[in-house]
Design an enzyme around this catalytic site. Structure first.
Site, PDB file in Angstrom:
ATOM      1  N   GLU A  50      29.369  42.271  47.476  1.00  0.00           N
ATOM      2  CA  GLU A  50      29.210  42.888  48.801  1.00  0.00           C
ATOM      3  C   GLU A  50      30.607  43.367  49.272  1.00  0.00           C
ATOM      4  O   GLU A  50      31.615  42.690  49.012  1.00  0.00           O
ATOM      5  CB  GLU A  50      28.680  41.775  49.723  1.00  0.00           C
ATOM      6  CG  GLU A  50      28.477  42.115  51.170  1.00  0.00           C
ATOM      7  CD  GLU A  50      28.005  40.869  51.962  1.00  0.00           C
ATOM      8  OE1 GLU A  50      28.062  39.725  51.442  1.00  0.00           O
ATOM      9  OE2 GLU A  50      27.572  41.047  53.117  1.00  0.00           O
ATOM     10  N   LYS A 122      21.745  46.104  54.837  1.00  0.00           N
ATOM     11  CA  LYS A 122      21.457  44.661  54.960  1.00  0.00           C
ATOM     12  C   LYS A 122      20.636  44.367  56.219  1.00  0.00           C
ATOM     13  O   LYS A 122      21.019  44.738  57.331  1.00  0.00           O
ATOM     14  CB  LYS A 122      22.775  43.894  54.993  1.00  0.00           C
ATOM     15  CG  LYS A 122      22.648  42.381  54.880  1.00  0.00           C
ATOM     16  CD  LYS A 122      24.048  41.759  54.792  1.00  0.00           C
ATOM     17  CE  LYS A 122      24.036  40.269  54.556  1.00  0.00           C
ATOM     18  NZ  LYS A 122      25.421  39.732  54.498  1.00  0.00           N
ATOM     19  N   CYS A 155      23.541  39.314  49.804  1.00  0.00           N
ATOM     20  CA  CYS A 155      24.040  37.996  50.198  1.00  0.00           C
ATOM     21  C   CYS A 155      23.024  37.162  51.000  1.00  0.00           C
ATOM     22  O   CYS A 155      22.079  36.642  50.447  1.00  0.00           O
ATOM     23  CB  CYS A 155      25.376  38.156  50.936  1.00  0.00           C
ATOM     24  SG  CYS A 155      26.359  36.639  50.849  1.00  0.00           S
ATOM     25  N   VAL A 182      30.034  32.211  51.380  1.00  0.00           N
ATOM     26  CA  VAL A 182      31.048  31.268  51.866  1.00  0.00           C
ATOM     27  C   VAL A 182      30.496  29.849  51.964  1.00  0.00           C
ATOM     28  O   VAL A 182      31.238  28.931  52.288  1.00  0.00           O
ATOM     29  CB  VAL A 182      31.609  31.706  53.241  1.00  0.00           C
ATOM     30  CG1 VAL A 182      32.447  32.964  53.095  1.00  0.00           C
ATOM     31  CG2 VAL A 182      30.497  31.915  54.267  1.00  0.00           C
ATOM     32  N   MET A 183      29.215  29.663  51.731  1.00  0.00           N
ATOM     33  CA  MET A 183      28.620  28.324  51.790  1.00  0.00           C
ATOM     34  C   MET A 183      28.330  27.880  50.363  1.00  0.00           C
ATOM     35  O   MET A 183      27.426  28.425  49.716  1.00  0.00           O
ATOM     36  CB  MET A 183      27.351  28.344  52.639  1.00  0.00           C
ATOM     37  CG  MET A 183      27.635  28.845  54.045  1.00  0.00           C
ATOM     38  SD  MET A 183      26.173  29.097  55.020  1.00  0.00           S
ATOM     39  CE  MET A 183      25.893  27.447  55.594  1.00  0.00           C
TER      40      MET A 183
HETATM   41  C1  ACM Z   1      26.951  36.691  53.663  1.00  0.00           C
HETATM   42  O1  ACM Z   1      25.841  37.164  53.915  1.00  0.00           O
HETATM   43  N1  ACM Z   1      27.976  37.472  53.371  1.00  0.00           N
HETATM   44  C2  ACM Z   1      27.163  35.241  53.661  1.00  0.00           C
END
Ligand code: ACM
Length: 276
Positions: A50, A122, A155, A182-183
């Site tokens: 992304e 998105k 993501c 990030v998780m």
């Molecule tokens: C995300 O959607 N970039 C965590």
């Protein structure tokens, strides 16, 4: 009577991901790095992360505006199409898009040697993305590249099973999933389930590194992965460091949705009984 099971023959397809560590705002440098990482010409389809050319941690809307590009023509998409031409491949990648009415979108494109084949804005924006980006209002796209039907999601869409199910119902064989996760662990687990429950291949291309542009620093978790329709991980990158991986897949595995001789992942659904 139980349905008979037979598979058509599909030539093997080579699919891969590139796990990158972009430098924020250094678009030309980040594009050049991807060109270097794609040195192996043998993939038919590459998936990149992304926002791979800009970086992720924006601090103002003005900053996104300055880095966002129009589609189908802007520096990033043009560079991707040139790469696709040179390497005779398809590429899925995420970028910041400047759309109509100056709206900004977190978008993924599928490009081939002839140009842009599909775009996806998105739908499920994550955290501060809601400050900069407009949520997409068109459904998840599927494009036929000849060897396979490619679906796209980005993501955080992974946490909503409806994303992958919508793509599977639209005929996707493979879900390309550009990410900036990030998780830790979340998507590496959910995407195995998304692959298994829909009988599709999934390619999650994540990034690595840390961005500390505000007092909240973000560390990206790597572990990009390719998952088979049976839920098995075909290849996984480390949590740290850039990486490229390619695997050979048999697309026919994604066309057979049988679970047992009596059960089919898509035909056995009972949507009339599901809450929406
Ligand atoms: C995300 O959607 N970039 C965590």
């Amino acid at each position: 009577m139980a349905p008979s099971r037979h598979r058509d023959y599909y030539p093997p397809m080579r699919v891969g991901f590139v796990q990158t560590e972009p430098r924020f705002g250094e678009v030309a440098e980040n594009l050049e790095r991807v060109r270097e990482l794609l040195a192996d010409p043998s993939a038919d389809l590459w998936v990149l992360p992304e926002l791979f050319a800009t970086g992720y941690q924006f601090v103002s809307r003005e900053e996104v505006e300055a880095l966002a590009e129009p589609i189908p023509h802007g520096a990033t998409v043009d560079a991707l199409v040139r790469l696709a031409e040179e390497r005779t491949c398809h590429i899925v990648a995420g970028l910041a898009e400047r759309g109509e009415h100056d709206r900004l979108y977190n978008t993924a494109v599928l490009v081939g040697p002839g140009g842009v084949l599909a775009g996806y804005r998105k739908i499920h924006l994550f955290a501060e993305e809601k400050r900069w980006f407009h949520p997409g209002d068109a459904t998840f796209p599927v494009a036929d590249v000849g060897q396979a039907r490619i679906g796209m999601m980005i993501c955080f869409d992974h946490l909503f099973p409806e994303s992958a199910r919508t793509l599977a119902l639209a005929g996707a064989d493979l879900i390309a999933h550009p990410s900036n996760l990030v998780m830790p662990v979340f998507a590496q687990v959910t995407m195995r389930a998304r692959a298994l429950e829909n009988g599709v291949f999934t390619i999650t291309a994540n990034r690595v590194g840390t961005e500390g542009r505000t007092d909240v620093s973000l560390t990206y978790t790597g572990e990009s992965q390719i998952v088979a329709p049976d839920g098995n991980i075909l290849v996984k990158a480390p949590a740290i460091g850039e990486a490229t991986e390619i695997v050979k897949i048999d697309v026919s595995q994604a066309r057979d949705k049988a679970v047992t001789a009596w059960n089919d992942r898509l035909r056995d659904r009972r949507p009339e009984l599901y809450a929406v």
